[in-house]
Write a protein that holds these residues in place. Structure first.
Motif, PDB file in Angstrom:
ATOM      1  N   LEU A   1      11.619   8.778  15.257  1.00  0.00           N
ATOM      2  CA  LEU A   1      10.844   9.364  14.660  1.00  0.00           C
ATOM      3  C   LEU A   1      10.795  10.755  13.747  1.00  0.00           C
ATOM      4  O   LEU A   1      12.318  11.520  14.243  1.00  0.00           O
ATOM      5  CB  LEU A   1       9.528  10.482  15.318  1.00  0.00           C
ATOM      6  N   VAL A   2      11.118  10.790  12.492  1.00  0.00           N
ATOM      7  CA  VAL A   2      11.497  11.373  11.771  1.00  0.00           C
ATOM      8  C   VAL A   2      10.947  12.640  11.112  1.00  0.00           C
ATOM      9  O   VAL A   2      10.021  12.056  10.712  1.00  0.00           O
ATOM     10  CB  VAL A   2      12.553  11.195  10.720  1.00  0.00           C
ATOM     11  N   ASP A   3      10.553  13.736  11.731  1.00  0.00           N
ATOM     12  CA  ASP A   3       9.320  14.329  10.844  1.00  0.00           C
ATOM     13  C   ASP A   3       9.896  15.907  10.039  1.00  0.00           C
ATOM     14  O   ASP A   3      10.930  15.527  10.193  1.00  0.00           O
ATOM     15  CB  ASP A   3       9.026  15.622  11.888  1.00  0.00           C
ATOM     16  N   LEU A   4       9.472  14.922   8.818  1.00  0.00           N
ATOM     17  CA  LEU A   4      10.107  15.756   7.379  1.00  0.00           C
ATOM     18  C   LEU A   4       9.709  17.178   6.969  1.00  0.00           C
ATOM     19  O   LEU A   4       9.997  17.977   5.890  1.00  0.00           O
ATOM     20  CB  LEU A   4       9.432  14.670   6.229  1.00  0.00           C
ATOM     21  N   SER A   5       8.810  17.489   7.781  1.00  0.00           N
ATOM     22  CA  SER A   5       8.377  19.087   8.013  1.00  0.00           C
ATOM     23  C   SER A   5       9.724  20.231   8.329  1.00  0.00           C
ATOM     24  O   SER A   5       9.065  21.239   8.494  1.00  0.00           O
ATOM     25  CB  SER A   5       7.288  19.295   8.671  1.00  0.00           C
ATOM     26  N   GLU A   6      10.662  19.277   9.220  1.00  0.00           N
ATOM     27  CA  GLU A   6      11.517  19.777   9.169  1.00  0.00           C
ATOM     28  C   GLU A   6      12.839  19.984   8.803  1.00  0.00           C
ATOM     29  O   GLU A   6      14.030  20.722   9.413  1.00  0.00           O
ATOM     30  CB  GLU A   6      12.281  18.902  10.926  1.00  0.00           C
ATOM     31  N   GLY A   7      12.527  19.781   7.769  1.00  0.00           N
ATOM     32  CA  GLY A   7      13.810  20.010   6.259  1.00  0.00           C
ATOM     33  C   GLY A   7      13.971  18.744   6.374  1.00  0.00           C
ATOM     34  O   GLY A   7      14.913  18.791   5.645  1.00  0.00           O
ATOM     35  N   HIS A   8      14.718  17.508   7.215  1.00  0.00           N
ATOM     36  CA  HIS A   8      15.254  16.242   6.194  1.00  0.00           C
ATOM     37  C   HIS A   8      14.479  15.792   4.715  1.00  0.00           C
ATOM     38  O   HIS A   8      13.580  16.048   4.815  1.00  0.00           O
ATOM     39  CB  HIS A   8      14.444  15.511   8.185  1.00  0.00           C
ATOM     40  N   SER A   9      15.644  15.373   4.967  1.00  0.00           N
ATOM     41  CA  SER A   9      14.918  14.065   3.200  1.00  0.00           C
ATOM     42  C   SER A   9      15.438  12.820   3.747  1.00  0.00           C
ATOM     43  O   SER A   9      15.915  12.629   3.998  1.00  0.00           O
ATOM     44  CB  SER A   9      16.769  14.606   2.802  1.00  0.00           C
ATOM     45  N   PRO A  10      13.867  12.630   3.322  1.00  0.00           N
ATOM     46  CA  PRO A  10      14.007  10.793   3.563  1.00  0.00           C
ATOM     47  C   PRO A  10      14.888  10.076   2.122  1.00  0.00           C
ATOM     48  O   PRO A  10      15.426  11.032   1.449  1.00  0.00           O
ATOM     49  CB  PRO A  10      11.895  10.930   3.141  1.00  0.00           C
ATOM     50  N   PRO A  11      15.101   8.599   2.539  1.00  0.00           N
ATOM     51  CA  PRO A  11      16.008   7.842   1.842  1.00  0.00           C
ATOM     52  C   PRO A  11      15.165   8.395   0.697  1.00  0.00           C
ATOM     53  O   PRO A  11      13.950   8.186   0.382  1.00  0.00           O
ATOM     54  CB  PRO A  11      15.222   6.734   2.056  1.00  0.00           C
ATOM     55  N   ASN A  12      15.294   7.754  -0.806  1.00  0.00           N
ATOM     56  CA  ASN A  12      14.896   7.568  -2.149  1.00  0.00           C
ATOM     57  C   ASN A  12      13.652   6.605  -1.741  1.00  0.00           C
ATOM     58  O   ASN A  12      12.505   6.354  -3.200  1.00  0.00           O
ATOM     59  CB  ASN A  12      15.378   7.133  -3.275  1.00  0.00           C
ATOM     60  N   SER A  13      13.758   5.360  -1.543  1.00  0.00           N
ATOM     61  CA  SER A  13      12.644   4.793  -1.326  1.00  0.00           C
ATOM     62  C   SER A  13      11.076   5.294  -0.119  1.00  0.00           C
ATOM     63  O   SER A  13      10.219   3.978  -0.630  1.00  0.00           O
ATOM     64  CB  SER A  13      12.856   3.315  -0.572  1.00  0.00           C
ATOM     65  N   ILE A  14      11.422   6.300  -0.130  1.00  0.00           N
ATOM     66  CA  ILE A  14      10.334   6.928   0.629  1.00  0.00           C
ATOM     67  C   ILE A  14       9.182   7.385  -0.155  1.00  0.00           C
ATOM     68  O   ILE A  14      10.039   8.574  -0.179  1.00  0.00           O
ATOM     69  CB  ILE A  14      10.686   7.248   2.399  1.00  0.00           C
ATOM     70  N   PHE A  15       7.913   7.067  -0.402  1.00  0.00           N
ATOM     71  CA  PHE A  15       7.448   8.508  -1.725  1.00  0.00           C
ATOM     72  C   PHE A  15       6.098   8.840  -0.839  1.00  0.00           C
ATOM     73  O   PHE A  15       5.043   9.243  -0.726  1.00  0.00           O
ATOM     74  CB  PHE A  15       7.341   7.523  -2.526  1.00  0.00           C
ATOM     75  N   GLY A  16       5.931   8.519   0.643  1.00  0.00           N
ATOM     76  CA  GLY A  16       4.574   8.933   1.489  1.00  0.00           C
ATOM     77  C   GLY A  16       5.085   8.575   2.399  1.00  0.00           C
ATOM     78  O   GLY A  16       5.818   7.590   3.613  1.00  0.00           O
ATOM     79  N   VAL A  17       3.865   9.244   3.184  1.00  0.00           N
ATOM     80  CA  VAL A  17       4.066   8.857   5.116  1.00  0.00           C
ATOM     81  C   VAL A  17       2.600   8.757   5.395  1.00  0.00           C
ATOM     82  O   VAL A  17       1.650   9.114   5.314  1.00  0.00           O
ATOM     83  CB  VAL A  17       4.780  10.311   5.800  1.00  0.00           C
ATOM     84  N   PRO A  18       2.828   7.930   6.504  1.00  0.00           N
ATOM     85  CA  PRO A  18       3.516   7.115   7.552  1.00  0.00           C
ATOM     86  C   PRO A  18       4.266   6.685   6.866  1.00  0.00           C
ATOM     87  O   PRO A  18       3.855   5.470   5.745  1.00  0.00           O
ATOM     88  CB  PRO A  18       3.185   7.244   8.690  1.00  0.00           C
TER      89      PRO A  18
END
Length: 113
Positions: free
Chosen positions: A60-77
């Motif tokens: 699980l990668v919580d983007l709230s913690e400042g991680h950058s998602p891959p360019n292919s991710i445009f929404g969560v989950p």
């Protein structure tokens, strides 16, 4: 920092260690946000996958913690299976398990026809 998802680790809320894909293994990465209602279901799905497919790595990668998602991710989950986005939004658990099973056949170093 990212860590592997494990049901015993803070209900998966602390899953924040960078995933490392082992050779010939199946890895599922689920991107979430802290206050996302659908992400709570994604956290539960991660635990269910760990229970039903303990041989795969679930992160699980919580983007709230400042991680950058891959360019292919445009929404969560968002669900990424062996490096490929397989779902934006929560898939049915059975559908996800079928996708995982199909990947198992492609990770043993042999061609399947």
């Amino acid at each position: 920092m990212r860590q592997s998802c494990h049901p015993k680790v803070d209900g998966n809320r602390g899953c924040t260690k960078k995933p490392e894909m082992a050779r010939n293994s199946v890895t599922l990465i689920i991107y979430v946000l802290k206050d996302c209602l659908g992400c709570e279901r994604a956290r539960r799905t991660a635990c269910a996958v760990r229970e039903r497919a303990p041989d795969i790595q679930v992160d699980l990668v919580d983007l709230s913690e400042g991680h950058s998602p891959p360019n292919s991710i445009f929404g969560v989950p968002a669900y990424v299976l062996n490096g490929q986005v397989v779902s934006h939004g929560n898939p049915r658990l059975e559908t996800l398990l079928e996708m995982i099973a199909s990947q198992r056949g492609h990770t043993d170093g042999h061609e399947h026809n």
